[in-house]
Design a protein around this motif. Sequence first.
Motif, PDB file in Angstrom:
ATOM      1  N   HIS A  18      12.390 -31.486  44.159  1.00 21.79           N
ATOM      2  CA  HIS A  18      13.474 -31.986  44.040  1.00 21.79           C
ATOM      3  C   HIS A  18      13.532 -33.002  45.158  1.00 21.79           C
ATOM      4  O   HIS A  18      14.536 -34.143  44.989  1.00 21.79           O
ATOM      5  N   ARG A  19      13.099 -32.810  46.305  1.00 22.19           N
ATOM      6  CA  ARG A  19      13.047 -33.528  47.549  1.00 22.19           C
ATOM      7  C   ARG A  19      12.573 -35.076  47.248  1.00 22.19           C
ATOM      8  O   ARG A  19      13.025 -36.333  47.660  1.00 22.19           O
ATOM      9  N   MET A  20      11.843 -35.343  46.222  1.00 24.65           N
ATOM     10  CA  MET A  20      11.296 -36.595  45.572  1.00 24.65           C
ATOM     11  C   MET A  20      12.319 -37.312  44.802  1.00 24.65           C
ATOM     12  O   MET A  20      12.293 -38.606  44.632  1.00 24.65           O
ATOM     13  N   LEU A  21      13.300 -36.459  44.346  1.00 25.91           N
ATOM     14  CA  LEU A  21      14.069 -37.225  43.045  1.00 25.91           C
ATOM     15  C   LEU A  21      15.485 -37.455  43.974  1.00 25.91           C
ATOM     16  O   LEU A  21      16.260 -38.072  43.270  1.00 25.91           O
ATOM     17  N   ASP A  22      15.618 -36.777  45.131  1.00 23.35           N
ATOM     18  CA  ASP A  22      17.014 -36.929  45.771  1.00 23.35           C
ATOM     19  C   ASP A  22      17.067 -38.585  46.238  1.00 23.35           C
ATOM     20  O   ASP A  22      16.201 -38.790  47.165  1.00 23.35           O
ATOM     21  N   SER A  23      17.854 -39.077  45.868  1.00 19.10           N
ATOM     22  CA  SER A  23      18.076 -40.529  46.291  1.00 19.10           C
ATOM     23  C   SER A  23      18.543 -40.489  47.574  1.00 19.10           C
ATOM     24  O   SER A  23      18.354 -41.613  48.199  1.00 19.10           O
ATOM     25  N   ALA A  24      19.335 -39.708  48.126  1.00 21.66           N
ATOM     26  CA  ALA A  24      19.657 -39.635  49.433  1.00 21.66           C
ATOM     27  C   ALA A  24      18.536 -39.660  50.658  1.00 21.66           C
ATOM     28  O   ALA A  24      18.295 -40.235  51.674  1.00 21.66           O
ATOM     29  N   ASN A  25      17.155 -39.456  49.912  1.00 19.02           N
ATOM     30  CA  ASN A  25      16.090 -39.390  50.927  1.00 19.02           C
ATOM     31  C   ASN A  25      15.285 -40.910  50.576  1.00 19.02           C
ATOM     32  O   ASN A  25      14.335 -41.068  51.510  1.00 19.02           O
ATOM     33  N   GLY A  26      15.622 -41.580  49.710  1.00 22.37           N
ATOM     34  CA  GLY A  26      14.965 -42.819  49.694  1.00 22.37           C
ATOM     35  C   GLY A  26      14.495 -42.900  48.113  1.00 22.37           C
ATOM     36  O   GLY A  26      14.900 -41.866  47.072  1.00 22.37           O
ATOM     37  N   LYS A  27      13.745 -43.823  47.528  1.00 20.08           N
ATOM     38  CA  LYS A  27      13.179 -44.000  46.279  1.00 20.08           C
ATOM     39  C   LYS A  27      11.785 -43.442  46.189  1.00 20.08           C
ATOM     40  O   LYS A  27      10.900 -43.938  47.014  1.00 20.08           O
ATOM     41  N   ALA A  28      11.466 -42.763  45.096  1.00 18.13           N
ATOM     42  CA  ALA A  28       9.965 -42.365  44.700  1.00 18.13           C
ATOM     43  C   ALA A  28       9.877 -42.608  43.365  1.00 18.13           C
ATOM     44  O   ALA A  28      10.500 -42.006  42.557  1.00 18.13           O
ATOM     45  N   GLU A  29       8.759 -43.324  43.021  1.00 12.48           N
ATOM     46  CA  GLU A  29       8.450 -43.455  41.638  1.00 12.48           C
ATOM     47  C   GLU A  29       7.074 -42.929  41.186  1.00 12.48           C
ATOM     48  O   GLU A  29       6.164 -43.366  41.946  1.00 12.48           O
ATOM     49  N   PHE A  30       6.750 -41.950  40.164  1.00 12.28           N
ATOM     50  CA  PHE A  30       5.883 -41.271  39.867  1.00 12.28           C
ATOM     51  C   PHE A  30       4.737 -42.555  39.443  1.00 12.28           C
ATOM     52  O   PHE A  30       5.386 -43.315  38.449  1.00 12.28           O
ATOM     53  N   LEU A  31       3.590 -42.647  39.649  1.00 17.55           N
ATOM     54  CA  LEU A  31       2.610 -43.563  39.328  1.00 17.55           C
ATOM     55  C   LEU A  31       1.540 -43.022  38.363  1.00 17.55           C
ATOM     56  O   LEU A  31       1.056 -43.443  37.338  1.00 17.55           O
ATOM     57  N   ALA A  32       0.884 -41.941  38.841  1.00 19.82           N
ATOM     58  CA  ALA A  32      -0.413 -41.479  38.169  1.00 19.82           C
ATOM     59  C   ALA A  32      -0.799 -40.010  38.658  1.00 19.82           C
ATOM     60  O   ALA A  32      -0.275 -39.619  39.820  1.00 19.82           O
ATOM     61  N   SER A  33      -1.478 -39.415  37.952  1.00 17.54           N
ATOM     62  CA  SER A  33      -2.206 -38.573  38.527  1.00 17.54           C
ATOM     63  C   SER A  33      -3.651 -38.752  38.853  1.00 17.54           C
ATOM     64  O   SER A  33      -3.974 -39.743  38.292  1.00 17.54           O
ATOM     65  N   ALA A  34      -4.123 -37.879  40.044  1.00 13.09           N
ATOM     66  CA  ALA A  34      -5.281 -38.602  40.681  1.00 13.09           C
ATOM     67  C   ALA A  34      -5.916 -37.381  41.266  1.00 13.09           C
ATOM     68  O   ALA A  34      -5.460 -36.470  41.470  1.00 13.09           O
ATOM     69  N   PHE A  35      -7.375 -37.468  41.809  1.00 16.81           N
ATOM     70  CA  PHE A  35      -7.820 -36.694  42.809  1.00 16.81           C
ATOM     71  C   PHE A  35      -8.496 -37.353  43.792  1.00 16.81           C
ATOM     72  O   PHE A  35      -9.033 -38.504  43.671  1.00 16.81           O
ATOM     73  N   THR A  36      -8.794 -36.627  44.972  1.00 19.46           N
ATOM     74  CA  THR A  36      -9.305 -37.518  46.111  1.00 19.46           C
ATOM     75  C   THR A  36     -10.915 -37.618  45.865  1.00 19.46           C
ATOM     76  O   THR A  36     -11.494 -36.998  44.998  1.00 19.46           O
ATOM     77  N   THR A  37     -11.329 -38.786  46.224  1.00 19.52           N
ATOM     78  CA  THR A  37     -12.830 -39.146  45.932  1.00 19.52           C
ATOM     79  C   THR A  37     -13.731 -38.271  46.911  1.00 19.52           C
ATOM     80  O   THR A  37     -14.858 -38.238  46.671  1.00 19.52           O
ATOM     81  N   GLU A  38     -13.081 -37.883  47.954  1.00 21.28           N
ATOM     82  CA  GLU A  38     -13.692 -36.994  49.134  1.00 21.28           C
ATOM     83  C   GLU A  38     -13.414 -35.472  48.878  1.00 21.28           C
ATOM     84  O   GLU A  38     -12.149 -35.187  48.483  1.00 21.28           O
ATOM     85  N   LYS A  39     -14.282 -34.647  49.382  1.00 19.69           N
ATOM     86  CA  LYS A  39     -13.692 -33.070  49.148  1.00 19.69           C
ATOM     87  C   LYS A  39     -12.817 -33.065  50.371  1.00 19.69           C
ATOM     88  O   LYS A  39     -13.340 -33.399  51.670  1.00 19.69           O
ATOM     89  N   TYR A  40     -11.998 -32.080  50.448  1.00 21.13           N
ATOM     90  CA  TYR A  40     -11.290 -31.519  51.592  1.00 21.13           C
ATOM     91  C   TYR A  40     -10.786 -29.996  51.233  1.00 21.13           C
ATOM     92  O   TYR A  40     -10.583 -29.644  50.126  1.00 21.13           O
ATOM     93  N   PRO A  41     -10.796 -29.357  52.411  1.00 25.03           N
ATOM     94  CA  PRO A  41     -10.284 -27.945  52.078  1.00 25.03           C
ATOM     95  C   PRO A  41      -8.836 -27.796  52.099  1.00 25.03           C
ATOM     96  O   PRO A  41      -8.289 -28.409  52.913  1.00 25.03           O
ATOM     97  N   LEU A  42      -8.246 -27.267  50.794  1.00 24.82           N
ATOM     98  CA  LEU A  42      -6.862 -27.095  50.852  1.00 24.82           C
ATOM     99  C   LEU A  42      -6.901 -25.591  50.704  1.00 24.82           C
ATOM    100  O   LEU A  42      -7.390 -24.669  49.809  1.00 24.82           O
ATOM    101  N   VAL A  43      -6.006 -24.970  51.810  1.00 21.56           N
ATOM    102  CA  VAL A  43      -5.635 -23.756  52.079  1.00 21.56           C
ATOM    103  C   VAL A  43      -4.325 -23.243  51.817  1.00 21.56           C
ATOM    104  O   VAL A  43      -3.580 -24.169  52.235  1.00 21.56           O
ATOM    105  N   ILE A  44      -4.209 -22.070  51.754  1.00 20.63           N
ATOM    106  CA  ILE A  44      -2.612 -21.468  51.872  1.00 20.63           C
ATOM    107  C   ILE A  44      -2.563 -20.702  52.851  1.00 20.63           C
ATOM    108  O   ILE A  44      -3.356 -19.659  52.973  1.00 20.63           O
ATOM    109  N   ALA A  45      -1.710 -20.897  54.021  1.00 20.49           N
ATOM    110  CA  ALA A  45      -1.654 -20.089  55.257  1.00 20.49           C
ATOM    111  C   ALA A  45      -0.458 -19.878  55.845  1.00 20.49           C
ATOM    112  O   ALA A  45       0.363 -20.697  55.465  1.00 20.49           O
ATOM    113  N   GLY A  46      -0.301 -19.243  56.723  1.00 15.47           N
ATOM    114  CA  GLY A  46       0.896 -18.943  57.724  1.00 15.47           C
ATOM    115  C   GLY A  46       1.883 -18.104  56.795  1.00 15.47           C
ATOM    116  O   GLY A  46       1.483 -17.530  55.847  1.00 15.47           O
ATOM    117  N   LYS A  47       2.493 -17.317  57.870  1.00  9.68           N
ATOM    118  CA  LYS A  47       3.724 -16.582  57.147  1.00  9.68           C
ATOM    119  C   LYS A  47       4.534 -17.114  55.848  1.00  9.68           C
ATOM    120  O   LYS A  47       5.035 -16.270  55.126  1.00  9.68           O
TER     121      LYS A  47
END
Length: 156
Positions: A18-47
């Motif tokens: 919803h923050r991407m859609l809130d015009s008070a935050n600015g403008k965001a336009e969806f362009l594409a689905s994609a994936f990184t060309t390089e590998k990175y660790p994406l983890v879920i962490a913290g409390k």
Amino acid sequence: MARIFVYGTLKKGQPNYHRMLDSANGKAEFLASAFTTEKYPLVIAGKYNIPFLLNIPGQGHRLHGEIYKVDDKMLKFLDDFEEVPTLYQRAQVSLEVKEWVGGTEGEERPAAGSITEAFLYSTTTYQPDWPSLPRYESYDSRGDHGLQYVTRSERD
């Protein structure tokens, strides 16, 4: 206008989209689905079960996410929201397009499989055990990992 690649709670259907859609935050336009060309660790962490992309290129998975075109106001909002530079850093990465759907008429629309660039948010500051946590290629706050994201309004 800048391009941002989101892979976590800012994606469609996720708790902070919803923050991407809130015009008070600015403008965001969806362009594409994609994936990184390089590998990175994406983890879920913290409390609060926050998805973190650890800036350790070459480890983990090619991450799936979404590319948005954002104006300067939204870019500033996102930098603040992601707590740049203390929690996250914004860096440019190469992405492989899965499907390009957005953009204005006459604007180049990269084909599926082509390479483009966008900014993403990653962290170099993390707990020593985070690199050994389970790694994901696509984030969903309601995934079968059982680590539901705690929104800022739900935090102490």
